[in-house]
Design a protein around this motif. Structure first.
Motif, mmCIF file in Angstrom:
data_model
loop_
_atom_site.group_PDB
_atom_site.id
_atom_site.type_symbol
_atom_site.label_atom_id
_atom_site.label_comp_id
_atom_site.label_asym_id
_atom_site.label_seq_id
_atom_site.Cartn_x
_atom_site.Cartn_y
_atom_site.Cartn_z
ATOM 1 N N ASP A 1 1.271 -6.926 0.375
ATOM 2 C CA ASP A 1 1.996 -5.715 -0.026
ATOM 3 C C ASP A 1 1.903 -5.521 -1.542
ATOM 4 O O ASP A 1 1.301 -6.319 -2.258
ATOM 5 N N GLY A 2 2.516 -4.452 -1.998
ATOM 6 C CA GLY A 2 2.398 -4.091 -3.402
ATOM 7 C C GLY A 2 2.909 -5.136 -4.363
ATOM 8 O O GLY A 2 2.408 -5.261 -5.488
ATOM 9 N N SER A 3 3.900 -5.931 -3.951
ATOM 10 C CA SER A 3 4.455 -6.957 -4.841
ATOM 11 C C SER A 3 3.456 -8.075 -5.122
ATOM 12 O O SER A 3 3.650 -8.868 -6.049
ATOM 13 N N GLU B 1 1.496 1.746 1.880
ATOM 14 C CA GLU B 1 2.372 2.568 1.044
ATOM 15 C C GLU B 1 2.808 1.817 -0.216
ATOM 16 O O GLU B 1 2.796 2.362 -1.318
ATOM 17 N N SER B 2 3.210 0.560 -0.062
ATOM 18 C CA SER B 2 3.636 -0.191 -1.257
ATOM 19 C C SER B 2 2.452 -0.538 -2.144
ATOM 20 O O SER B 2 2.549 -0.527 -3.374
ATOM 21 N N ASP C 1 1.258 2.307 -4.483
ATOM 22 C CA ASP C 1 2.063 2.529 -5.684
ATOM 23 C C ASP C 1 1.615 1.669 -6.859
ATOM 24 O O ASP C 1 1.976 1.939 -8.010
#
Length: 297
Positions: free
Chosen positions: A219-221, A254-255, A258
């Motif tokens: 994920d984005g993190s 989605e994440s 970003d």
């Protein structure tokens, strides 16, 4: 602003760009030929083969399809492959995975003549690629390189992380990224199921290629700001849709969107490129086997 990498558009460009090479071959009496071999009742495999045959028809490649009974002995498959090896009108042979349990997939891939091995699974072709003198590049990693080229992704000096170590994507992708080439020269780390802290690696990466087959596990993190994120995963999960499922990648889109500078969607990212590069390899194979020189795009 994150740039979404349009694999459908780039794949269409690749197919269109093969037109001149195919016409050159045909003027010399050569029509490139691709044989697909299916020994499975897996619905997804049947769909993939159908799509590949349709791709051939659209660009002017002769498509041959061989389907074997799933209860047949492995020897029947090997014999079918040998028949295609001996057929001068067939320049590429693709054995669709997965195969039935009575077949040793490694033996099946070794049976394909190296000069017709457009998937680049034969040990000879793998060795040539690792040595930097490839006959063919595997379709998915080659397609990713084409996306890098089209979207001006700088690989030289970049920190790249490949997540997954399959023979189809992970290992060849890592190898191509470290090659001394215009689309290589990256400092490359391969992560896998035994990697202790995956996020510690991906957060440092300028390029992340996710090819582990685990839905949305990145994920984005876990990403560096501005990284190029290539999602190879195609995972079917239950969903409230007309089909009852949806396709998602190995990246939580989605994440990640970003954070990433460039990102491939699923579907519409890497998948179309894999099919396009199969056509590319088939045209190259026809040229090399017949001695008709063509300019590969």
């Amino acid at each position: 602003m994150t740039e979404v990498i349009d694999g459908d558009a780039v794949a269409a460009d690749v197919r269109d760009s093969l037109g001149d090479a195919i016409e050159t071959l045909k003027r010399e009496g050569v029509t490139p030929g691709l044989a697909t071999v299916l020994m499975s009742d897996d619905p997804a495999s049947e769909t993939y083969v159908s799509m590949k045959q349709r791709d051939c028809e659209e660009v002017g490649i002769d498509g041959v399809h061989v389907e074997l009974d799933t209860d047949a002995p492995a020897a029947d498959l090997y014999d079918a492959i040998e028949d295609l090896n001996a057929d001068d009108d067939v320049h590429g042979v693709l054995v669709q995975s997965p195969l039935v349990e009575q077949v040793d997939s490694r033996e099946a891939f070794r049976t394909v003549a190296p000069e017709k091995d457009v998937d680049c699974f034969h040990p000879e072709n793998v060795g040539r690629m690792v040595a930097g003198h490839e006959r063919f590049k595997p379709c998915t990693p080659h397609g990713i390189q084409k996306l890098f080229e089209h979207y001006d992704v700088e690989t030289e000096g970049a920190e790249a992380v490949v997540v997954g170590r399959s023979m189809i994507v992970g290992k060849p992708m890592a190898n191509l990224l470290i090659q001394k080439s215009d689309l290589g020269n990256a400092t490359t780390t391969v992560c896998h199921s035994r990697t202790g802290d995956l996020a510690a690696h991906t957060r440092e990466a300028d390029i992340v290629v996710a090819a582990a087959g685990v839905p949305e596990f990145i994920d984005g993190s876990m990403l560096k700001e501005g990284a190029t994120v290539v999602d190879v995963g195609i995972n079917r999960v239950d969903a409230d849709t007309e089909k009852g499922y949806e396709l998602i990648g190995d990246v939580e889109y989605e994440s990640a969107k970003d954070v990433a500078g460039k990102i491939t969607p699923v579907p519409g990212g890497v998948g179309p490129m894999t099919r396009a590069m199969l056509l590319w390899n088939t045209v190259k194979a026809a040229s090399e086997q017949t001695g008709v020189d063509v300019e590969m795009p």
